[in-house]
Write a protein that holds these residues in place. Structure first.
Motif, mmCIF file in Angstrom:
data_model
loop_
_atom_site.group_PDB
_atom_site.id
_atom_site.type_symbol
_atom_site.label_atom_id
_atom_site.label_comp_id
_atom_site.label_asym_id
_atom_site.label_seq_id
_atom_site.Cartn_x
_atom_site.Cartn_y
_atom_site.Cartn_z
ATOM 1 N N GLY A 74 0.804 -1.216 0.000
ATOM 2 C CA GLY A 74 0.000 0.000 0.000
ATOM 3 C C GLY A 74 0.836 1.266 0.000
ATOM 4 O O GLY A 74 2.035 1.253 0.281
ATOM 5 N N PRO A 75 0.216 2.410 -0.322
ATOM 6 C CA PRO A 75 0.934 3.685 -0.403
ATOM 7 C C PRO A 75 1.521 4.154 0.916
ATOM 8 O O PRO A 75 2.594 4.769 0.937
ATOM 9 C CB PRO A 75 -0.126 4.663 -0.925
ATOM 10 C CG PRO A 75 -1.435 4.016 -0.599
ATOM 11 C CD PRO A 75 -1.199 2.544 -0.696
ATOM 12 N N ARG A 139 2.018 3.513 -14.114
ATOM 13 C CA ARG A 139 2.019 2.104 -13.710
ATOM 14 C C ARG A 139 1.530 1.945 -12.268
ATOM 15 O O ARG A 139 0.757 1.044 -11.961
ATOM 16 C CB ARG A 139 3.432 1.526 -13.841
ATOM 17 C CG ARG A 139 3.950 1.445 -15.267
ATOM 18 C CD ARG A 139 5.402 1.011 -15.268
ATOM 19 N NE ARG A 139 5.989 1.019 -16.597
ATOM 20 C CZ ARG A 139 7.281 0.827 -16.833
ATOM 21 N NH1 ARG A 139 8.114 0.615 -15.825
ATOM 22 N NH2 ARG A 139 7.752 0.837 -18.070
ATOM 23 N N ARG A 140 2.018 2.811 -11.398
ATOM 24 C CA ARG A 140 1.631 2.705 -10.003
ATOM 25 C C ARG A 140 0.144 2.990 -9.831
ATOM 26 O O ARG A 140 -0.524 2.358 -9.019
ATOM 27 C CB ARG A 140 2.492 3.662 -9.157
ATOM 28 C CG ARG A 140 2.343 3.553 -7.651
ATOM 29 C CD ARG A 140 2.526 2.167 -7.108
ATOM 30 N NE ARG A 140 3.724 1.471 -7.461
ATOM 31 C CZ ARG A 140 4.883 1.569 -6.798
ATOM 32 N NH1 ARG A 140 4.997 2.373 -5.768
ATOM 33 N NH2 ARG A 140 5.920 0.837 -7.180
ATOM 34 N N LEU A 142 -2.195 2.362 -12.019
ATOM 35 C CA LEU A 142 -2.890 1.150 -12.479
ATOM 36 C C LEU A 142 -2.821 0.058 -11.421
ATOM 37 O O LEU A 142 -3.799 -0.666 -11.194
ATOM 38 C CB LEU A 142 -2.256 0.651 -13.780
ATOM 39 C CG LEU A 142 -2.528 1.487 -15.035
ATOM 40 C CD1 LEU A 142 -1.708 0.951 -16.209
ATOM 41 C CD2 LEU A 142 -4.005 1.485 -15.377
ATOM 42 N N GLU A 143 -1.681 -0.045 -10.759
ATOM 43 C CA GLU A 143 -1.516 -1.037 -9.698
ATOM 44 C C GLU A 143 -2.480 -0.774 -8.551
ATOM 45 O O GLU A 143 -3.153 -1.689 -8.057
ATOM 46 C CB GLU A 143 -0.071 -1.006 -9.193
ATOM 47 C CG GLU A 143 0.236 -1.962 -8.065
ATOM 48 C CD GLU A 143 1.652 -1.776 -7.534
ATOM 49 O OE1 GLU A 143 1.878 -2.092 -6.346
ATOM 50 O OE2 GLU A 143 2.513 -1.297 -8.284
ATOM 51 N N PHE A 144 -2.554 0.482 -8.109
ATOM 52 C CA PHE A 144 -3.462 0.844 -7.024
ATOM 53 C C PHE A 144 -4.908 0.609 -7.424
ATOM 54 O O PHE A 144 -5.707 0.068 -6.656
ATOM 55 C CB PHE A 144 -3.273 2.310 -6.635
ATOM 56 C CG PHE A 144 -1.978 2.599 -5.910
ATOM 57 C CD1 PHE A 144 -1.194 1.581 -5.405
ATOM 58 C CD2 PHE A 144 -1.547 3.903 -5.734
ATOM 59 C CE1 PHE A 144 -0.012 1.837 -4.747
ATOM 60 C CE2 PHE A 144 -0.373 4.181 -5.069
ATOM 61 C CZ PHE A 144 0.404 3.147 -4.575
ATOM 62 N N ALA A 145 -5.257 1.042 -8.635
ATOM 63 C CA ALA A 145 -6.633 0.891 -9.106
ATOM 64 C C ALA A 145 -7.017 -0.580 -9.173
ATOM 65 O O ALA A 145 -8.154 -0.954 -8.866
ATOM 66 C CB ALA A 145 -6.788 1.544 -10.476
ATOM 67 N N GLY A 146 -6.057 -1.413 -9.567
ATOM 68 C CA GLY A 146 -6.319 -2.843 -9.643
ATOM 69 C C GLY A 146 -6.606 -3.466 -8.294
ATOM 70 O O GLY A 146 -7.257 -4.518 -8.205
ATOM 71 N N ARG A 147 -6.132 -2.814 -7.229
ATOM 72 C CA ARG A 147 -6.391 -3.302 -5.876
ATOM 73 C C ARG A 147 -7.566 -2.566 -5.234
ATOM 74 O O ARG A 147 -7.837 -2.755 -4.044
ATOM 75 C CB ARG A 147 -5.147 -3.132 -5.000
ATOM 76 C CG ARG A 147 -3.959 -3.954 -5.445
ATOM 77 C CD ARG A 147 -2.965 -4.126 -4.304
ATOM 78 N NE ARG A 147 -2.469 -2.852 -3.816
ATOM 79 C CZ ARG A 147 -1.288 -2.326 -4.143
ATOM 80 N NH1 ARG A 147 -0.489 -2.961 -4.985
ATOM 81 N NH2 ARG A 147 -0.891 -1.172 -3.637
ATOM 82 N N GLY A 148 -8.216 -1.702 -6.024
ATOM 83 C CA GLY A 148 -9.351 -0.969 -5.497
ATOM 84 C C GLY A 148 -8.963 0.167 -4.582
ATOM 85 O O GLY A 148 -9.773 0.624 -3.768
ATOM 86 N N GLU A 149 -7.729 0.671 -4.708
ATOM 87 C CA GLU A 149 -7.256 1.765 -3.863
ATOM 88 C C GLU A 149 -7.298 3.076 -4.643
ATOM 89 O O GLU A 149 -7.298 3.076 -5.882
ATOM 90 C CB GLU A 149 -5.825 1.477 -3.393
ATOM 91 C CG GLU A 149 -5.689 0.208 -2.565
ATOM 92 C CD GLU A 149 -4.237 -0.123 -2.258
ATOM 93 O OE1 GLU A 149 -3.353 0.660 -2.634
ATOM 94 O OE2 GLU A 149 -3.997 -1.182 -1.652
ATOM 95 N N ASP A 152 -4.849 8.643 -7.753
ATOM 96 C CA ASP A 152 -4.714 9.945 -8.386
ATOM 97 C C ASP A 152 -3.298 10.042 -8.969
ATOM 98 O O ASP A 152 -2.314 10.108 -8.240
ATOM 99 C CB ASP A 152 -4.945 11.070 -7.377
ATOM 100 C CG ASP A 152 -4.772 12.442 -8.007
ATOM 101 O OD1 ASP A 152 -5.634 12.832 -8.814
ATOM 102 O OD2 ASP A 152 -3.758 13.098 -7.708
ATOM 103 N N GLU A 153 -3.213 10.034 -10.286
ATOM 104 C CA GLU A 153 -1.910 9.940 -10.946
ATOM 105 C C GLU A 153 -1.010 11.132 -10.634
ATOM 106 O O GLU A 153 0.201 10.985 -10.493
ATOM 107 C CB GLU A 153 -2.110 9.787 -12.456
ATOM 108 C CG GLU A 153 -0.904 9.204 -13.152
ATOM 109 C CD GLU A 153 -1.223 8.729 -14.567
ATOM 110 O OE1 GLU A 153 -0.417 9.008 -15.463
ATOM 111 O OE2 GLU A 153 -2.273 8.072 -14.751
#
Length: 214
Positions: A74-75, A139-140, A142-149, A152-153
C-alpha cells in the motif's frame, strides 16, 4: 549466482526480479519490503516514521513473517519506507539479513536500491532498471486501481519525485547505478519485453545458457 536489480520506485524491478528468479529457480527477495515492514510496524503502533530511534528498534526486531502482509504494497507503507530507509541505523540492522539471504546456495535474485552497490557488490549480474517518472506514476496508478485503492496519478507522480529525491540524496547507500551494472530503461517496454531484455543482460554476464526451473 547472485543477480542484483536496482532502480527507483515503480521502475519494474520487482516484477523483473520475480520473473528472473522463477526462470533460474532461485529465491527472490524484494528488499524494499523490509523497509516497508519497518514503516508499517511503526504506523500500526501509532509511531512516527521520522522517529529514527523507534524505526531502528523495529528494524532490529523485524519478523520476516511480516513480509507476506498485503498491506506492505500500500501507499502508506511505501511512503514510510522511503523515510525509514534513510536512517543509517535501520539500514545497518537490515544489511546482515539481506547478505545472509544472498549467501545461501544456490544464490538469489534481490531487488532494491543499493543491492549492486552495497548489499551484493560482487553479484555476478547487475541491472539498473529505470523509466520516466510519468510512466512510473501511470504504472503505479494502475496497480493501485487494480487493488481498489485511490489512484490519483498527479499525486502519485509527486510522491515518486519526492521519493526519488530522498533515495538519491540520502547520505547512506543512496540510490545509484553501480559502475558495472547494465542500464535498462523500461519506459517504452511492456512486461514481457522488459523481461526479455533483462534476461539477455543476465545471460551475457553469466556466460551460460538459460537454466529454467523444473
Amino acid at each position: 549466482m547472485i543477480v542484483a536489480i536496482d532502480g527507483p520506485a515503480a521502475s519494474g524491478k520487482g516484477t523483473l526480479g520475480r520473473r528472473i528468479a522463477a526462470h533460474y529457480g532461485l529465491p527472490h527477495l524484494d528488499s524494499g519490503l523490509l523497509y516497508r515492514a519497518v514503516a508499517l510496524a511503526l504506523i500500526a503502533r501509532g509511531g512516527d516514521v521520522h522517529d529514527a530511534s523507534a524505526a531502528t528498534a523495529v528494524a532490529q526486531a523485524l519478523d520476516p513473517q511480516m513480509l507476506g502482509d498485503p498491506a506492505l504494497r500500500g501507499p502508506a507503507a511505501g511512503a514510510g519506507a522511503s523515510v525509514v530507509s534513510a536512517v543509517p541505523e535501520v539500514r545497518a540492522a537490515l544489511l546482515d539479513f539481506q547478505r545472509r539471504f544472498a549467501a545461501e546456495p544456490p544464490g538469489a535474485v534481490i531487488d532494491g536500491r543499493d543491492i549492486g552497490t552495497v548489499i551484493c557488490p560482487h553479484a555476478e549480474a547487475k541491472i539498473f532498471v529505470t523509466a520516466a517518472p510519468e510512466e512510473r506514476a501511470r504504472r503505479r496508478a494502475l496497480e493501485f486501481a487494480g487493488r481498489g485503492e485511490p489512484a490519483d496519478e498527479a499525486s502519485i507522480l509527486a510522491d515518486i519525485l519526492a521519493r526519488d529525491a530522498r533515495d538519491m540524496g540520502r547520505a547512506v547507500a543512496p540510490l545509484a547505478q553501480a559502475a558495472d551494472a547494465v542500464l535498462l530503461d523500461t519506459t517504452t517496454l511492456n512486461a514481457d519485453q522488459a523481461f526479455a531484455a533483462a534476461l539477455a543482460i543476465v545471460e551475457a554476464r553469466i556466460g551460460a545458457p538459460s537454466r529454467r526451473a523444473g
